[in-house]
Structures are given as C-alpha cells and as structure tokens.
Design an enzyme around this catalytic site. Structure first.
Site, PDB file in Angstrom:
ATOM      1  N   HIS A 204     -69.518  53.480  95.520  1.00 14.66           N
ATOM      2  CA  HIS A 204     -69.905  53.039  96.861  1.00 14.66           C
ATOM      3  C   HIS A 204     -70.720  51.757  96.816  1.00 14.66           C
ATOM      4  CE1 HIS A 204     -69.204  57.108  99.034  1.00 14.66           C
ATOM      5  NE2 HIS A 204     -68.190  56.294  99.180  1.00 14.66           N
ATOM      6  N   GLU A 451     -45.172  56.854  91.432  1.00 16.90           N
ATOM      7  CA  GLU A 451     -46.356  56.946  90.577  1.00 16.90           C
ATOM      8  C   GLU A 451     -46.063  57.510  89.196  1.00 16.90           C
ATOM      9  OE1 GLU A 451     -50.094  58.062  93.066  1.00 16.90           O
ATOM     10  OE2 GLU A 451     -48.422  59.228  93.889  1.00 16.90           O
ATOM     11  N   ASP A 475     -51.653  55.082  88.817  1.00 16.43           N
ATOM     12  CA  ASP A 475     -51.098  56.289  88.207  1.00 16.43           C
ATOM     13  C   ASP A 475     -49.838  55.984  87.405  1.00 16.43           C
ATOM     14  OD1 ASP A 475     -52.899  58.295  88.696  1.00 16.43           O
ATOM     15  OD2 ASP A 475     -52.030  58.874  90.614  1.00 16.43           O
ATOM     16  N   CYS A 522     -49.516  49.205  96.176  1.00 19.56           N
ATOM     17  CA  CYS A 522     -50.817  49.508  96.775  1.00 19.56           C
ATOM     18  C   CYS A 522     -51.871  49.846  95.724  1.00 19.56           C
ATOM     19  CB  CYS A 522     -50.704  50.651  97.780  1.00 19.56           C
ATOM     20  SG  CYS A 522     -50.125  52.205  97.065  1.00 19.56           S
TER      21      CYS A 522
END
Length: 592
Positions: A204, A451, A475, A522
């Site tokens: 974060h 993936e 992935d 993405c």
C-alpha cells in the site's frame, strides 16, 4: 562517510533532503493471564480500543482534503473493514476467553496466526496485505496503551521536530513502514520522498507513493538503522538506491537529474489526454487496472480509455464469513461503470482459492500444508465453479451493472475446455434467473485470462467461445518456468524475458488477431516500458496497467513505427537472449 542502501524502486524520480527518522511505533506488549472474573472486562478493553481506532480512522477519512488521492480514502476503508473482521477481532476474543490472555497478548497472538497465513499466499499483492493487518493491530495496541488520540501521528510529530532543526532544507521520511492512515499527514507535510525497510512493489505504501507521484524506495531492509537523523539522503526512485551523505559531486549530479526528472514529468503530464497512436497510424488502447470503484476517477484522470482489469476479489477479502451479496457487488460494479462515463470496464470474476482463502471455505479446501503447492490448487475459476451459487450471484451482479455502461467479464485461470462449457452454462443460468426476477441487465462480452501454458496452447479453441482474451503475464511466467515468486531461493529465476514465455505471449496475440478477437496484456509487462516495443511488434494493441504508468507507456507508443518493429520480431524471438537482441536492434534504430 557516504553509504548506499538498496531496495525496490516503486515510484519514479529523485528526492533529496535531510532524513526524518521515524522509529517503528509498535508498542511493547505486556503478557499476563487474566482471571476468570476479569475476562469480560478484558474483552471490554478490546472493544473500546476497536471503537476508538474506528473513530480515529473515520475522522481521518472525513478530514481528507479534496485533492487527496482516491487510494488514500480506500485504504482507510480497508483498515476500518479489518477492525471488524472476524478473523481478527472474534479470534482475539477467543484467545482471551480460552487462554485467559490479556488483550494485548491476544492481539499479538492472533497477528502471528494471520501473518503466517498471508506469508503463505502466492499472490504478491495479497501477500503484502499483511502490512495492513500489522498496522491495524499496532493502532489497537496504541489505543490500549492510552497513546492513540493523545498525540499526533509519529510522522507528523517527527516532521515538526525535524523542521525546527533543518529550517528550510527539504525533508525525506525514513521509517520501518508508513501506515496508509498516516498518509494524510505525509501529504500535508514537507516530505519530498520516503524510504521504508519493508514493503514491495504492490504494498500500500508503494501504491500511494505512485498515486502521489512521490519518489520512493521500499524494502530497503536496514535503512532505518543505517540512516541517522538529519543525514543528507538522496532517494533514487528509478534505480531503487538510497545514498546517505553523498559527496558534493554526487549530490550535484542528482540535483541535475532531479531537475531533468521534473521536466520529464511535466512533458508526460501533457500527454495524458493525447490519443495513443503510433507513427504508422496504429491506435493503441491504454487501459487501467483498478481494485475498487473509487479508483475509477484516477484512471480517467491518468488518460485511461477504460478499465482493463477490475480485481473484484477486493470486495471479498478480509470479511470473515460475511461475503458481499449480489446487491453490494452490483452497487460496486455500477459505481465503477458509471464513473467511467461510457468507457469499457472489464470485471474479473473473483480470484480466490487455496492461496487466497476466504474464511467460509472448508478446512479441506484450505489445506495446503505438507508440501502441497497452493498455486496449483483450488483457486480462481476452479473455486468459483465449485461454489456455483456464489458464482452465479457474482455473474448476476456484473450482468446488472452492464445495463449502465459497457461491461466485460474476465474469467481467471481458465485451462480446460470443460471449464469453458461450465462458465457459459453458469452465465445462461444467471441470465435466466434475472429474466425470471424481472431484473434489467445489459449485454456483456466474455473473456478468458491466459495465465497457464495450457491456455496459451489451446487459445484457438478458447477463442471459438470467448469474445477476447487477456494475458496475465505474472502468473504465465510463474507457471511456464515453474518458479514460485514467493520463494526467495528461486525468485532470481523468474524471468519475463525467457524465450518460452515470449513465444507463448506472441502465439496468443497472433491467434487472437487471426480470429478477429480482442487481446490485451494486464500483467506487469503492460506497464513496463522495456516491453512496450516488443509487445507492439507482436501485434498487441491493448495494454492495461496501473494508472500511474499510462503516460510513460503512451510516450513509447507515440515514438514507434509498428511495421518496422514487426519486421524484426522473429529475430528477437529466435534469440537465446531476447532482451540483448532487442537492445541491439534498438541501438541500430530498427533499420529497414
């Protein structure tokens, strides 16, 4: 003496200033047993601490200035949600009742349990959410100790004390970590950058740093021990290097780089709303990845022409057994769709499972000890298909949001043709249920995430059923190379430039284009300028990334001729060292 500290570059640019050293504010925890007749009182202490922290966080959120980034309010919401999470508070009460631990000891014990669970998660973004749990527990401990609310946050207090010493000198923050709730103070302070001992690219603190466009280095390990108060510090947010007490020559060099970086930022900002079109007229779609509806305005402001990935699992995590219902999901999806003002929103169905467990899952489903690899278990679409009621509920919510704008459904980790059949059966059933209930819904396109190697090899068959595919490169790299990104012993082998990885990506893009279907990337590759030219050469025309990366990728797009790039694609893919081959060709300006 000048020293260098190395960490992870998470927010671009250079910051120079005097160090404001903020030691970890974690409270020393008392350990003692509570008599039976004091257990209810101890639980009352815990409840009072929770209510006090909740009030503090709500006040911080209410006092956010209008210019504060959307991420900050969302992160405060995450901490408020965690405060009422069954996995934290209810389990802590259990330690008090069953073990007779005092509230502080019980909180610390439950934190250890949760920390181990987060450490075992495969997804780096979710694994780094452990920091949120730690920060919430720290606030609870401060409240229990009578510290919270009686003084300003440590960052603000340190900044004030440092200003008294440093005068007009710029300041940089050095800390073990910076809690999202303290970011408001950071925003209002005179800090020009920060360094933390812990954290990763998806932590974060890194997310907020990028949203504020503040130079930052995280994961610098010993930074807060090696750097002393008032040291001169250079933060190189591009290279992930922190230079302490630099020589005059080095300092002047970085000041020059700082001025150049500021000019470059200004130039990139002017590109935000410039159409992404290559020199030979190819239109490129630059989309944003978001985690929550509140991210949508930031995506628009960054120049995104839509959302290529809405990670819906954010709505499901850290809620105990109380998962979001259809109405709650619908409102969240609709808010994002309406915020995009007619631009497309791609919503990924929930990506949870063995490595990202929900509290309602059974122990058999959660069991991934004794050498079992959670990345290969019941996760993503496998888990959704094992919970058909929950899956149809989410599909209904997404379909209903489709009545308010352009919506696409993206299904993660599809690998079997049998899964494809079950996905479309679930969609048909969800539509029928909405028809029976008289609920309005809109048309949606349906896509699959590529993936795993099996999906890349079967992509032609998938494209007979799906409207588009999206490459989840993070992935795909992991599964292709059999590398656990969370395992430091093999993390250096995680190589996005591996020839096998690039060939699978090129094959997927080529098959999609031949089929007349949409294809996007993405994963992290989409936001890495080092891959932009190569992906364009492969024929990719849709990139989805963190909003802060859009301007720099757009700059790359505007400078390339895709026809000249494509002419040399096979040469790069055939090389044993594709990155070196690409660099060599770029040095020659991609000759005809």
């Amino acid at each position: 003496m000048s020293i260098q500290v190395f960490g992870l570059p998470v927010s671009r640019g250079v910051a120079i200033g005097r160090a404001v050293l903020v030691a970890s504010s974690r409270v020393d925890v008392a350990h003692y047993f509570v008599p039976v007749d004091r257990i209810d009182h101890e639980i009352g202490r815990l409840r009072g601490a929770r209510d006090g922290v909740a009030t503090e966080l709500q006040s911080l959120k209410h006092e956010l200035p209008p210019e504060a980034p959307a991420e900050l309010a969302a992160l405060l919401d995450v901490h408020l949600m965690l405060l009422h999470d069954e996995a934290l508070i209810t389990a802590t009460k259990g330690w008090i009742r069953e073990r007779h631990y005092n509230a502080e000891w019980a909180l610390s014990a439950q934190l250890e349990v949760l920390a181990r669970q987060f450490d075992e998660m495969d997804d780096p973004y979710l694994r780094e959410r452990k920091a949120d749990i730690e920060q919430v527990v720290e606030r609870l401990l401060r409240e229990l100790a009578g510290q919270a609310g009686d003084e300003a946050p440590a960052t603000a207090a340190a900044a004030k004390a440092m200003r008294d010493v440093a005068g007009e000198d710029p300041l940089v923050l050095v800390a073990n970590d910076v809690a999202p709730a303290d970011m408001m103070q950071f925003k209002r302070s005179v800090f020009t950058g920060f360094v933390t001992d812990v954290g990763g690219r998806t932590s974060h603190t890194a997310i907020v740093a990028r949203s504020m466009d503040i130079p930052a280095v995280v994961g610098a390990r010993e930074a807060s021990r090696l750097i002393r108060q008032d040291d001169w510090v250079v933060i190189d947010g591009d290279a992930g290097v922190v230079i302490v007490n630099p020589s005059r020559i080095v300092l002047e060099e970085y000041r020059f780089r700082q001025r150049q970086s500021e000019l470059e930022r200004a130039r990139l900002d002017r590109l935000r709303h410039t159409p992404a079109v290559t020199l030979d007229g190819e239109v490129v779609e630059l989309l944003a990845n978001i985690e929550m509806p509140g991210d949508a305005p930031s995506a628009l402001d960054a120049g995104a022409v839509g959302v290529g990935l809405f990670r819906s699992e954010f709505l499901f995590m850290n809620r105990g057994g109380d998962l979001p219902g259809e109405e709650e999901q619908f409102e969240a999806y609709r808010a994002a769709v309406e915020a995009l003002q007619g631009l497309p929103v791609t919503i990924r169905t929930v990506d949870v499972g063995a490595d990202k467990p929900l509290e309602r899952m059974s122990q058999q489903e959660l069991r991934h000890e004794h050498g079992l690899n959670p990345a290969l278990g019941l996760r993503a679409i496998r888990w959704s298909l094992s919970e058909p009621g929950m899956f149809r509920q989410q599909l209904r919510a997404i379909l209903r949001a489709g009545a308010f704008g352009k919506v696409r459904i993206l299904v993660p980790m599809v690998a079997q043709m049998s899964e494809v059949r079950l996905i479309f059966e679930a969609l048909a059933r969800a539509r029928q249920q909405l028809d029976d209930a008289g609920r309005a819904y809109g048309p949606v396109e349906v896509g699959a995430m590529i993936e795993v190697p099996a999906a890349a090899l079967l992509v032609e068959r998938f494209l007979r059923h799906f409207d588009f595919v999206s490459l989840g490169t993070n992935d795909l790299i992991q599964y292709t190379l059999a590398i656990d990104r969370a395992d430091e012993a093999v993390a250096h082998l995680y190589d996005p430039w591996h020839p096998a990885v690039l060939q699978l990506i090129a094959r997927t893009i080529a098959c999609a284009r031949q089929s007349g279907r949409g294809v996007s990337v993405c994963g992290e590759m989409a936001g890495d300028p080092a891959f932009t030219e190569l992906l364009l050469a492969m024929g990719l025309r849709s990139f989805s990334m963190h909003p802060a990366r859009i301007a720099s990728i757009k700059q790359r797009v505007l400078r390339v001729d895709t026809r000249r790039l494509a002419a040399h694609l096979e040469e790069v893919l055939a090389s044993d060292a594709p990155q070196a081959a690409l660099t060599q060709l770029q040095a020659g300006s991609w000759p005809h």
